[in-house]
Design a protein around this motif. Structure first.
Motif, PDB file in Angstrom:
ATOM      1  N   HIS A 262       0.834  -1.205   0.000  1.00  0.00           N
ATOM      2  CA  HIS A 262       0.000   0.000   0.000  1.00  0.00           C
ATOM      3  C   HIS A 262       0.867   1.252   0.000  1.00  0.00           C
ATOM      4  O   HIS A 262       0.589   2.217  -0.742  1.00  0.00           O
ATOM      5  N   ASP A 263       1.926   1.272   0.817  1.00  0.00           N
ATOM      6  CA  ASP A 263       2.797   2.435   0.888  1.00  0.00           C
ATOM      7  C   ASP A 263       3.515   2.674  -0.439  1.00  0.00           C
ATOM      8  O   ASP A 263       3.685   3.825  -0.870  1.00  0.00           O
ATOM      9  N   ILE A 264       3.957   1.601  -1.092  1.00  0.00           N
ATOM     10  CA  ILE A 264       4.633   1.736  -2.379  1.00  0.00           C
ATOM     11  C   ILE A 264       3.677   2.271  -3.433  1.00  0.00           C
ATOM     12  O   ILE A 264       4.023   3.165  -4.220  1.00  0.00           O
ATOM     13  N   THR A 265       2.461   1.739  -3.451  1.00  0.00           N
ATOM     14  CA  THR A 265       1.456   2.220  -4.398  1.00  0.00           C
ATOM     15  C   THR A 265       1.154   3.690  -4.155  1.00  0.00           C
ATOM     16  O   THR A 265       1.053   4.488  -5.097  1.00  0.00           O
ATOM     17  N   ALA A 266       1.018   4.070  -2.895  1.00  0.00           N
ATOM     18  CA  ALA A 266       0.726   5.464  -2.552  1.00  0.00           C
ATOM     19  C   ALA A 266       1.873   6.381  -2.955  1.00  0.00           C
ATOM     20  O   ALA A 266       1.646   7.464  -3.522  1.00  0.00           O
ATOM     21  N   LEU A 267       3.108   5.962  -2.680  1.00  0.00           N
ATOM     22  CA  LEU A 267       4.263   6.789  -3.029  1.00  0.00           C
ATOM     23  C   LEU A 267       4.399   6.912  -4.545  1.00  0.00           C
ATOM     24  O   LEU A 267       4.686   8.000  -5.064  1.00  0.00           O
ATOM     25  N   THR A 268       4.171   5.807  -5.261  1.00  0.00           N
ATOM     26  CA  THR A 268       4.230   5.850  -6.725  1.00  0.00           C
ATOM     27  C   THR A 268       3.198   6.822  -7.276  1.00  0.00           C
ATOM     28  O   THR A 268       3.496   7.650  -8.154  1.00  0.00           O
ATOM     29  N   ALA A 269       1.975   6.737  -6.775  1.00  0.00           N
ATOM     30  CA  ALA A 269       0.913   7.631  -7.228  1.00  0.00           C
ATOM     31  C   ALA A 269       1.243   9.088  -6.920  1.00  0.00           C
ATOM     32  O   ALA A 269       1.001   9.988  -7.739  1.00  0.00           O
ATOM     33  N   ARG A 270       1.788   9.353  -5.749  1.00  0.00           N
ATOM     34  CA  ARG A 270       2.139  10.722  -5.372  1.00  0.00           C
ATOM     35  C   ARG A 270       3.244  11.274  -6.264  1.00  0.00           C
ATOM     36  O   ARG A 270       3.211  12.445  -6.665  1.00  0.00           O
ATOM     37  N   LEU A 271       4.230  10.435  -6.579  1.00  0.00           N
ATOM     38  CA  LEU A 271       5.311  10.877  -7.462  1.00  0.00           C
ATOM     39  C   LEU A 271       4.787  11.204  -8.856  1.00  0.00           C
ATOM     40  O   LEU A 271       5.197  12.192  -9.468  1.00  0.00           O
ATOM     41  N   LEU A 272       3.879  10.380  -9.351  1.00  0.00           N
ATOM     42  CA  LEU A 272       3.320  10.625 -10.675  1.00  0.00           C
ATOM     43  C   LEU A 272       2.440  11.876 -10.683  1.00  0.00           C
ATOM     44  O   LEU A 272       2.424  12.636 -11.651  1.00  0.00           O
ATOM     45  N   ALA A 273       1.717  12.098  -9.604  1.00  0.00           N
ATOM     46  CA  ALA A 273       0.801  13.238  -9.532  1.00  0.00           C
ATOM     47  C   ALA A 273       1.534  14.556  -9.314  1.00  0.00           C
ATOM     48  O   ALA A 273       1.198  15.580  -9.919  1.00  0.00           O
ATOM     49  N   HIS A 274       2.538  14.535  -8.442  1.00  0.00           N
ATOM     50  CA  HIS A 274       3.217  15.773  -8.062  1.00  0.00           C
ATOM     51  C   HIS A 274       4.520  16.013  -8.822  1.00  0.00           C
ATOM     52  O   HIS A 274       5.075  17.108  -8.770  1.00  0.00           O
ATOM     53  N   ARG A 275       5.057  14.961  -9.461  1.00  0.00           N
ATOM     54  CA  ARG A 275       6.304  14.997 -10.240  1.00  0.00           C
ATOM     55  C   ARG A 275       7.548  14.986  -9.369  1.00  0.00           C
ATOM     56  O   ARG A 275       8.595  14.507  -9.765  1.00  0.00           O
ATOM     57  N   TRP A 276       7.487  15.527  -8.171  1.00  0.00           N
ATOM     58  CA  TRP A 276       8.613  15.507  -7.245  1.00  0.00           C
ATOM     59  C   TRP A 276       8.080  15.514  -5.817  1.00  0.00           C
ATOM     60  O   TRP A 276       6.955  15.935  -5.554  1.00  0.00           O
ATOM     61  N   LEU A 277       8.924  15.043  -4.896  1.00  0.00           N
ATOM     62  CA  LEU A 277       8.585  15.053  -3.473  1.00  0.00           C
ATOM     63  C   LEU A 277       9.848  15.377  -2.681  1.00  0.00           C
ATOM     64  O   LEU A 277      10.947  15.022  -3.089  1.00  0.00           O
ATOM     65  N   PRO A 278       9.705  16.040  -1.535  1.00  0.00           N
ATOM     66  CA  PRO A 278      10.882  16.392  -0.725  1.00  0.00           C
ATOM     67  C   PRO A 278      11.506  15.168  -0.064  1.00  0.00           C
ATOM     68  O   PRO A 278      10.811  14.204   0.257  1.00  0.00           O
ATOM     69  N   ARG A 279      12.798  15.225   0.150  1.00  0.00           N
ATOM     70  CA  ARG A 279      13.516  14.105   0.758  1.00  0.00           C
ATOM     71  C   ARG A 279      13.072  13.842   2.192  1.00  0.00           C
ATOM     72  O   ARG A 279      13.222  12.730   2.698  1.00  0.00           O
ATOM     73  N   ASN A 280      12.544  14.867   2.859  1.00  0.00           N
ATOM     74  CA  ASN A 280      12.139  14.678   4.254  1.00  0.00           C
ATOM     75  C   ASN A 280      10.716  14.146   4.392  1.00  0.00           C
ATOM     76  O   ASN A 280      10.213  13.996   5.504  1.00  0.00           O
ATOM     77  N   ASP A 281      10.041  13.871   3.273  1.00  0.00           N
ATOM     78  CA  ASP A 281       8.730  13.229   3.311  1.00  0.00           C
ATOM     79  C   ASP A 281       8.874  11.834   3.916  1.00  0.00           C
ATOM     80  O   ASP A 281       9.842  11.113   3.634  1.00  0.00           O
ATOM     81  N   ALA A 282       7.926  11.400   4.742  1.00  0.00           N
ATOM     82  CA  ALA A 282       8.043  10.131   5.458  1.00  0.00           C
ATOM     83  C   ALA A 282       8.198   8.938   4.517  1.00  0.00           C
ATOM     84  O   ALA A 282       9.058   8.068   4.730  1.00  0.00           O
ATOM     85  N   GLN A 283       7.387   8.869   3.465  1.00  0.00           N
ATOM     86  CA  GLN A 283       7.475   7.745   2.531  1.00  0.00           C
ATOM     87  C   GLN A 283       8.750   7.817   1.696  1.00  0.00           C
ATOM     88  O   GLN A 283       9.354   6.781   1.390  1.00  0.00           O
ATOM     89  N   VAL A 284       9.175   9.019   1.356  1.00  0.00           N
ATOM     90  CA  VAL A 284      10.427   9.175   0.622  1.00  0.00           C
ATOM     91  C   VAL A 284      11.602   8.736   1.484  1.00  0.00           C
ATOM     92  O   VAL A 284      12.503   8.024   1.023  1.00  0.00           O
ATOM     93  N   ARG A 285      11.590   9.142   2.745  1.00  0.00           N
ATOM     94  CA  ARG A 285      12.653   8.728   3.656  1.00  0.00           C
ATOM     95  C   ARG A 285      12.730   7.211   3.735  1.00  0.00           C
ATOM     96  O   ARG A 285      13.810   6.636   3.755  1.00  0.00           O
ATOM     97  N   ARG A 286      11.575   6.552   3.758  1.00  0.00           N
ATOM     98  CA  ARG A 286      11.595   5.096   3.803  1.00  0.00           C
ATOM     99  C   ARG A 286      12.232   4.523   2.539  1.00  0.00           C
ATOM    100  O   ARG A 286      13.006   3.560   2.600  1.00  0.00           O
ATOM    101  N   ALA A 287      11.916   5.114   1.385  1.00  0.00           N
ATOM    102  CA  ALA A 287      12.503   4.639   0.128  1.00  0.00           C
ATOM    103  C   ALA A 287      14.018   4.837   0.101  1.00  0.00           C
ATOM    104  O   ALA A 287      14.737   4.080  -0.556  1.00  0.00           O
TER     105      ALA A 287
END
Length: 235
Positions: free
Chosen positions: A3-28
């Motif tokens: 679920h977290d991977i699907t959510a992060l993938t969708a967010r990346l596609l929707a927003h094009r970029w995400l900050p490194r300090n985002d919780a899901q990004v930090r996990r990646a």
């Protein structure tokens, strides 16, 4: 995890970029299994994760093996996000004026307010991101220095800078141009730095009264430290 991977993938596609300090990004960045699954999901649709440990954001981009399928047979602007040649040139100038000094500070573990001369343990500090190391370029100064060469002041002010801002390369604040989320992610430092420092753009910048950091500090050092800092950024 799925679920977290699907959510992060969708967010990346929707927003094009995400900050490194985002919780899901930090996990990646710290969880190898999570990152591998994320990269696999992106690869399934011809995308790859763009992660530069010196940048404040991550993003997604096309894998090289689908470039022809996406861009083949179309005009020049199809592969440059709709930017004209003058706008691409302006983007490279801004990259040189903002990212090269920023990288010099990051490699020296310095901020914009600190010359690092009194810090015996500066090289042991983690890489710093954001406004502490990334400076601003005066819009008026940019127009005065490069307006004639890059299509004219009116065109740059009213069209080119707005387009670069909408694409996420820069931010415009109170007459100043700052690093946007994609400036240090989509433009590859290891490809551009040597061409800028030793190439034609160095002469253009010099003619405009601008300086670029030395090749020794910015080329060899970043190659040596890139892998080390990438590991550090994932801790």
């Amino acid at each position: 995890m799925e679920h977290d991977i699907t959510a992060l993938t969708a967010r990346l596609l929707a927003h094009r970029w995400l900050p490194r300090n985002d919780a899901q990004v930090r996990r990646a960045l710290v969880d190898e299994a999570f990152r591998a699954e994320l990269e696999s999901k992106l690869a399934g649709v011809g995308l790859e994760l763009l992660d530069n440990p010196f940048a404040e954001h991550i993003a997604v981009g096309l894998k090289i093996d689908v470039h022809e399928a996406v861009f083949g047979g179309r005009d020049y602007q199809a592969s440059t996000m709709g930017l004209t040649r003058d706008e691409v040139a302006l983007l490279i100038v801004l990259w040189a004026l903002i990212i090269l000094p920023k990288r010099e500070r990051q490699l020296g573990r310095r901020t914009r307010e600190d010359d690092g001369q009194n810090d015996m343990f500066g090289q042991e500090k983690p890489i710093v991101h954001g406004n502490e190391v990334s400076g601003a370029v005066s819009e008026a100064s940019l127009l005065a220095d490069f307006g004639t060469q890059l299509g004219g002041k009116t065109k740059i002010r009213n069209f080119a800078l707005g387009k670069l801002a909408r694409l996420g390369f820069i931010e415009r604040r109170g007459g100043y141009l700052l690093e946007g989320p994609l400036l240090d992610v989509l433009l590859d430092y290891r490809v551009l730095a040597d061409r800028i420092i030793n190439g034609t753009l160095a002469d253009v910048l010099a003619a405009a009264g601008r300086s670029v950091p030395s090749q020794t500090e910015l080329d060899e050092d970043v190659m040596d430290e890139f892998d080390e800092d990438e590991i550090e950024s994932r801790r």
